[in-house]
Design a protein around this motif. Structure first.
Motif, mmCIF file in Angstrom:
data_model
loop_
_atom_site.group_PDB
_atom_site.id
_atom_site.type_symbol
_atom_site.label_atom_id
_atom_site.label_comp_id
_atom_site.label_asym_id
_atom_site.label_seq_id
_atom_site.Cartn_x
_atom_site.Cartn_y
_atom_site.Cartn_z
ATOM 1 N N PRO A 39 0.715 -1.137 -0.001
ATOM 2 C CA PRO A 39 0.012 -0.075 -0.018
ATOM 3 C C PRO A 39 0.809 1.352 -0.224
ATOM 4 N N ALA A 40 2.128 1.156 0.547
ATOM 5 C CA ALA A 40 2.869 2.632 0.660
ATOM 6 C C ALA A 40 3.481 2.641 -0.687
ATOM 7 N N LEU A 41 3.800 1.399 -1.517
ATOM 8 C CA LEU A 41 4.213 2.024 -2.814
ATOM 9 C C LEU A 41 3.196 2.327 -3.614
ATOM 10 N N LEU A 42 1.911 1.764 -3.440
ATOM 11 C CA LEU A 42 0.742 2.574 -4.201
ATOM 12 C C LEU A 42 0.825 3.828 -4.000
ATOM 13 N N GLU A 43 0.828 4.433 -2.757
ATOM 14 C CA GLU A 43 0.801 5.842 -2.410
ATOM 15 C C GLU A 43 1.971 6.482 -3.130
ATOM 16 N N PHE A 44 3.423 5.689 -3.006
ATOM 17 C CA PHE A 44 4.419 6.629 -3.504
ATOM 18 C C PHE A 44 4.232 6.694 -5.168
ATOM 19 N N ALA A 45 3.683 5.711 -5.617
ATOM 20 C CA ALA A 45 3.450 5.845 -7.187
ATOM 21 C C ALA A 45 2.574 7.030 -7.691
ATOM 22 N N GLN A 46 1.178 7.216 -6.783
ATOM 23 C CA GLN A 46 0.572 8.494 -6.899
ATOM 24 C C GLN A 46 1.244 9.507 -6.468
ATOM 25 N N PHE A 47 2.102 9.673 -5.450
ATOM 26 C CA PHE A 47 3.008 10.762 -5.445
ATOM 27 C C PHE A 47 3.544 11.199 -6.620
ATOM 28 N N GLU A 48 4.217 10.394 -7.340
ATOM 29 C CA GLU A 48 5.129 10.618 -8.366
ATOM 30 C C GLU A 48 4.208 11.014 -9.429
ATOM 31 N N VAL A 49 3.018 10.506 -9.572
ATOM 32 C CA VAL A 49 2.101 10.831 -10.751
ATOM 33 C C VAL A 49 1.672 12.452 -10.438
ATOM 34 N N ASP A 50 1.420 12.804 -9.264
ATOM 35 C CA ASP A 50 0.946 14.142 -8.867
ATOM 36 C C ASP A 50 2.422 14.982 -9.205
ATOM 37 N N ASP A 51 3.446 14.484 -9.326
ATOM 38 C CA ASP A 51 4.728 15.434 -9.495
ATOM 39 C C ASP A 51 5.037 15.150 -11.173
ATOM 40 N N GLY A 52 4.228 14.658 -11.743
ATOM 41 C CA GLY A 52 4.326 14.352 -13.267
ATOM 42 C C GLY A 52 5.280 13.303 -13.603
ATOM 43 N N HIS A 53 5.957 12.340 -12.603
ATOM 44 C CA HIS A 53 6.863 11.612 -12.956
ATOM 45 C C HIS A 53 6.261 10.111 -13.290
ATOM 46 N N LEU A 54 5.604 10.082 -14.651
ATOM 47 C CA LEU A 54 4.992 8.945 -15.174
ATOM 48 C C LEU A 54 5.460 7.627 -14.979
ATOM 49 N N PRO A 57 -5.979 -9.378 -3.085
ATOM 50 C CA PRO A 57 -6.631 -9.151 -4.241
ATOM 51 C C PRO A 57 -7.099 -7.668 -4.428
ATOM 52 N N THR A 58 -7.528 -7.129 -3.438
ATOM 53 C CA THR A 58 -8.378 -5.656 -3.355
ATOM 54 C C THR A 58 -7.342 -4.624 -3.778
ATOM 55 N N LEU A 59 -6.130 -4.820 -3.107
ATOM 56 C CA LEU A 59 -4.837 -3.799 -3.376
ATOM 57 C C LEU A 59 -4.303 -4.168 -4.568
ATOM 58 N N LEU A 60 -4.456 -5.327 -5.017
ATOM 59 C CA LEU A 60 -3.765 -5.399 -6.492
ATOM 60 C C LEU A 60 -4.594 -4.912 -7.737
ATOM 61 N N ALA A 61 -6.025 -4.992 -7.253
ATOM 62 C CA ALA A 61 -6.769 -4.240 -8.433
ATOM 63 C C ALA A 61 -6.615 -2.853 -8.401
ATOM 64 N N ARG A 62 -6.380 -2.091 -7.099
ATOM 65 C CA ARG A 62 -5.992 -0.674 -7.111
ATOM 66 C C ARG A 62 -4.871 -0.353 -7.809
ATOM 67 N N ILE A 63 -3.589 -1.263 -7.693
ATOM 68 C CA ILE A 63 -2.434 -1.127 -8.286
ATOM 69 C C ILE A 63 -2.380 -1.167 -9.667
ATOM 70 N N ASN A 64 -3.480 -2.143 -10.306
ATOM 71 C CA ASN A 64 -3.610 -2.377 -11.709
ATOM 72 C C ASN A 64 -4.426 -1.153 -12.174
ATOM 73 N N PHE A 65 -5.234 -0.724 -11.441
ATOM 74 C CA PHE A 65 -6.144 0.353 -11.982
ATOM 75 C C PHE A 65 -5.269 1.533 -12.197
ATOM 76 N N LEU A 66 -4.529 1.810 -11.183
ATOM 77 C CA LEU A 66 -3.661 3.207 -11.105
ATOM 78 C C LEU A 66 -2.507 3.020 -12.355
ATOM 79 N N SER A 67 -2.099 2.050 -12.611
ATOM 80 C CA SER A 67 -1.351 1.561 -13.615
ATOM 81 C C SER A 67 -1.856 1.914 -14.728
ATOM 82 N N ALA A 68 -2.871 1.377 -15.243
ATOM 83 C CA ALA A 68 -3.635 1.641 -16.549
ATOM 84 C C ALA A 68 -3.770 3.292 -16.678
ATOM 85 N N GLN A 69 -4.127 3.775 -15.388
ATOM 86 C CA GLN A 69 -4.381 5.323 -15.508
ATOM 87 C C GLN A 69 -3.271 6.075 -15.995
ATOM 88 N N VAL A 70 -1.928 5.743 -15.451
ATOM 89 C CA VAL A 70 -0.814 6.411 -15.608
ATOM 90 C C VAL A 70 -0.356 6.226 -16.918
#
Length: 816
Positions: free
Chosen positions: A344-359, A376-389
């Motif tokens: 979950p922390a890495l998911l949060e870090f990824a969103q942090f980098e997205v906010d800074d434009g580091h796709l 599984p629930t967290l994996l689904a969030r990771i996959n969704f954010l990955s697709a968004q990025v």
């Protein structure tokens, strides 16, 4: 804090009675650690036993005990693998432990049917346990009323009654139903110490919903002072109760002390993730949260506390605006312990980098998070954010494939993923796949707005790509969704299509803009319509002052628009065209100041300098040099043109040596041919101007002009200019014959079929040649020159004819 774990623990203890009476002594020995509170040893022993060549009956008994031990040891994934064996799938006990394992990995929707199936047989030894499991599952998916109905069936059961009452009270508290919670708590007669401790926690939580936080704190603290025989989950619930009470009292600083002390004493507590989340909730409520405890834990080696401290300190730093420090802490997580707990922390870090434009960095972090095998629930969030990025990074093929996979899974984001996949197919130009996904969205029903938005995006995308189907798609959208809130955007897009057609259909564009204005336009539609109107009116050769007013109004109303720089540039150009250099300069300089990284800045600075030059004052010329120097520093395509303009200013300021230095810089650079021709011509002009005081400079000028005119492949205007100026130099040196020959060379070149016509320098050379011949009384030759000029058919042909006629009349040159 949910007490669901207490329910699971009770379930496991109660079900020990279901152990088969006929198991062998070997199986009993292997299972013993399970009843002694060390299920991990039981798992190892039973697994070894299972691997032996046992008779089918005994193999099933061992498998049953192993499944139970794995669930108790919190190894539900292994339980699911074990129970996938076809020899076990249909056995009631296997269904029960499979449901328990599914609940253990939060796959509530998969667990519920299994529990429900087991509750159909009241004679089953699993009936009550399955009923309780179904209630817990329904509660987990938010169906509290259904969960209560299940629990009501157990309220008077001798073995399950107290458990059911406790869970029902908790549900009533979650629903804010204080009266029913009070009633059940009063009716309860718990016999076990653990149950009495849990009842105390629930009474404290009841005080909280009754807005009596001080009384609640007293109850929670009393339990924490005497924690003997209280389940771990009950102690955690008491800690959370104190935190919630202090949040209610608006004294979060006092509440965080309890959790900080607990974490400090228990660095490896199994519920650290929940404790840190609650601590962060308290920190968020504080005006100036202290980071001292988190910093201390980051420095200390105890795990997993150190990992959680880094994560939540990174959160704290992010909220405080110290993003570099936060990035450093998040990065430490990537290089530290590899555990599913940090996913979950890495998911949060990824969103942090997205906010800074580091796709790209965000995608790399999400890939690492997947390797940790999150639930599984967290994996689904990771996959969704990955697709968004990937979508944001314009990797539409990868993004769309990701959204498609999510759309056809049991993820909670299936519908929005299907919408995004449809949008991705539009970006990829795959109309067939878009239509298929759109059709699926239609079948799912629900709100029509997302479907309308997709249809509009289809038309807008087609328009942006110049697709001939764009107009039809937009018109169909208008017919199908006449009351849609974004109808105006379709009308504006149709206006754009009309404007950009060949030839432009100005009247149609104006009509569509009027329809947009009548359709309760969105902010986006108003902005684009106002922008388009400027170009429509300017291209239709409207009143320039009207266009200026439209541009000024756009900047007043849409100053933050991405079109603002372009509109300001147009406004500046209009001022420049009207020779209003002061206003032009102001607008050009605003563009440069407001958008230092914009592609228009170089051009804006250049024309700001040109506008300043036109003011002619010495101070203005000095300012223009500074602006041109800023253009040079941009290192863009206009840098050498700016150097040439600086040289022109130095000449105006009477500094020919400085101007020569600038021209030489251009000539020695990698400048384009046009800039080098400009510099070479300017250099020749300086030598020519110096000839008034130093006659030798005329020869240097001639050599420079010869260099410019030497290549007959040069553009004819540059060649003719160089030859004309060379002729003037020769005349200044009293070489009249050479000057005449040079002027005549221009007249000869004009007659060549391989050259485009150039009449400005042609006429200047011709009239100068005629003048030289007249001054030498060469009347016939002069007449021949003027006759040639008259036949050219340019702007000075009539002047040449008049001179020819005068010459013939004065000197009787008429011929038969």
């Amino acid at each position: 804090m949910s007490l669901r774990k207490i329910g699971l623990s009770f379930l496991l203890g109660t079900l020990a009675q279901f152990a088969r009476a006929d198991i062998s002594a070997e199986i009993a020995e292997a299972s013993a650690p399970l009843t002694q509170g060390v299920p991990e040893v039981a798992v190892a022993r039973l697994q070894a036993l299972l691997n032996k060549n046992l008779p089918e009956t005994e193999w099933r008994v061992v498998a049953e005990k192993l499944a139970e031990a794995q669930v108790v040891a919190r190894e539900p994934e292994d339980t699911l693998v074990l129970l996938a064996d076809p020899r076990l799938r249909e056995l009631p006990w296997a269904k029960f432990w499979r449901a328990q394992a599914l609940a253990g990995v939060n796959r509530w929707a998969d667990a519920l049917p299994l529990y429900e199936e087991l509750t159909t047989d009241r004679a089953s030894p699993f009936f009550e346990a399955a009923l309780f499991g179904a209630a817990e599952t329904l509660r987990a998916i938010g169906k509290r009323q259904e969960a209560l109905r299940k629990l009501n069936l157990l309220l008077h059961d001798k073995k399950w009654g107290n458990r059911a009452q406790l869970r029902a009270v908790e549900l009533y508290i979650e629903m804010g139903d204080a009266s029913n919670a009070q009633r059940l708590l009063a009716e309860m007669r718990p016999t076990l110490v653990a149950e009495r401790r849990e009842r105390r926690v629930l009474r404290g939580r009841l005080e909280l919903i009754l807005q009596r936080p001080e009384r609640a704190i007293g109850m929670f603290q009393a339990l924490l002072k005497r924690p003997e025989e209280a389940p771990h989950s009950t102690l955690i619930a008491a800690l959370f109760g104190i935190a919630d009470a202090h949040l209610q009292l608006k004294t979060p600083e006092a509440g965080d002390d309890f959790i900080e002390r607990f974490i400090d004493r228990h660095p490896a507590d199994p519920d650290l993730s929940l404790l840190f989340a609650k601590l962060d909730e308290l920190y968020r409520a504080e005006h100036k949260p202290s980071r001292s405890e988190l910093e201390k834990w980051v420095r200390r080696p105890e795990q997993p506390r150190r990992t959680f401290a880094r994560w939540y300190l990174a959160r704290l730093e992010t909220r405080a605006g110290r993003r570099e420090r936060a990035r450093e802490l998040f990065s430490d997580l990537r290089t530290g312990t590899k555990s599913p707990t940090i996913a979950p922390a890495l998911l949060e870090f990824a969103q942090f980098e997205v906010d800074d434009g580091h796709l790209d960095e965000a995608i790399a972090i999400l890939d690492e998070a997947r390797l940790l095998h999150p639930e599984p629930t967290l994996l689904a969030r990771i996959n969704f954010l990955s697709a968004q990025v990937n979508y944001l990074a314009k990797r539409f093929d990868t993004a769309t494939a990701g959204f498609e996979q999510i759309a056809h899974s049991n993820s909670p984001w299936t519908k929005i993923a299907l919408f995004n996949a449809s949008s991705g197919w539009l970006q990829l130009g795959n109309h067939a796949r878009f239509a298929a996904d759109y059709s699926q969205l239609e079948k799912q029903g629900g709100d029509e707005e997302p479907r309308a938005n997709l249809r509009l995006e289809e038309g807008l995308m087609q328009a942006a790509k110049g697709d001939k189907r764009a107009a039809a798609s937009l018109q169909q959208f208008i017919r199908d969704f006449p009351k849609n809130a974004r109808l105006s955007e379709a009308w504006v897009s149709l206006a754009e299509l009309a404007f950009h057609s060949s030839p432009p259909r100005f009247d149609e564009a104006r009509k569509n803009l009027a329809r947009a204005a009548e359709s309760r336009p969105t902010a986006a539609a108003v902005e684009r319509a106002d922008y388009l109107t400027i170009w429509v009116e300017e291209s239709a050769r409207g009143n320039e002052m009207q266009v200026i007013d439209l541009a000024k109004r756009f900047l007043e109303q849409h100053g933050g628009s991405p079109f603002a720089s372009e509109v300001r540039m147009k406004l500046a150009e209009l001022y420049y065209r009207r020779q209003d250099f002061a206003n032009a300069q102001t607008q050009f300089e605003i563009i440069a100041q407001q958008n230092p990284d914009d592609s228009l800045v170089e051009r804006a600075l250049f024309f700001a300098a040109e506008s300043t030059m036109s003011s002619m004052g010495e101070h203005s010329l000095a300012q223009a040099i500074v602006l041109f120097d800023q253009v040079v520093q941009k290192n863009g395509p206009l840098r050498w043109a700016a150097r040439n303009e600086q040289a022109v200013i130095e000449r105006k300021l009477g500094k020919p040596k400085d101007a020569l230095a600038l021209y030489d810089e251009v000539l020695k650079s990698d400048a384009g041919l046009s800039d080098k021709r400009e510099a070479l011509c300017g250099k020749g002009d300086i030598f020519f101007e110096a000839g008034t005081t130093d006659p030798n400079s005329y020869q240097r000028a001639i050599e420079t002009y010869d260099q410019l005119a030497s290549d007959k492949k040069e553009p004819i205007d540059w060649r003719n200019q160089a030859l004309f100026k060379k002729g003037l130099c020769l005349e200044k040196k009293s070489d009249r014959a050479g000057a005449l020959a040079t002027f005549y060379e221009i007249l000869e070149d004009e007659g060549r079929p391989d050259q485009r016509r150039e009449l400005f320098w042609y006429y200047k050379a011709g009239f100068n040649a005629g003048r030289l011949l007249e001054e030498d009384s060469k009347w016939e030759s002069a007449a021949a020159i003027y006759d040639k000029l008259a036949a050219a058919g340019g702007g000075r042909s009539e002047e040449a004819k008049a001179r020819l006629n005068n010459l013939r009349l004065e000197h009787f040159l008429w011929t038969d």
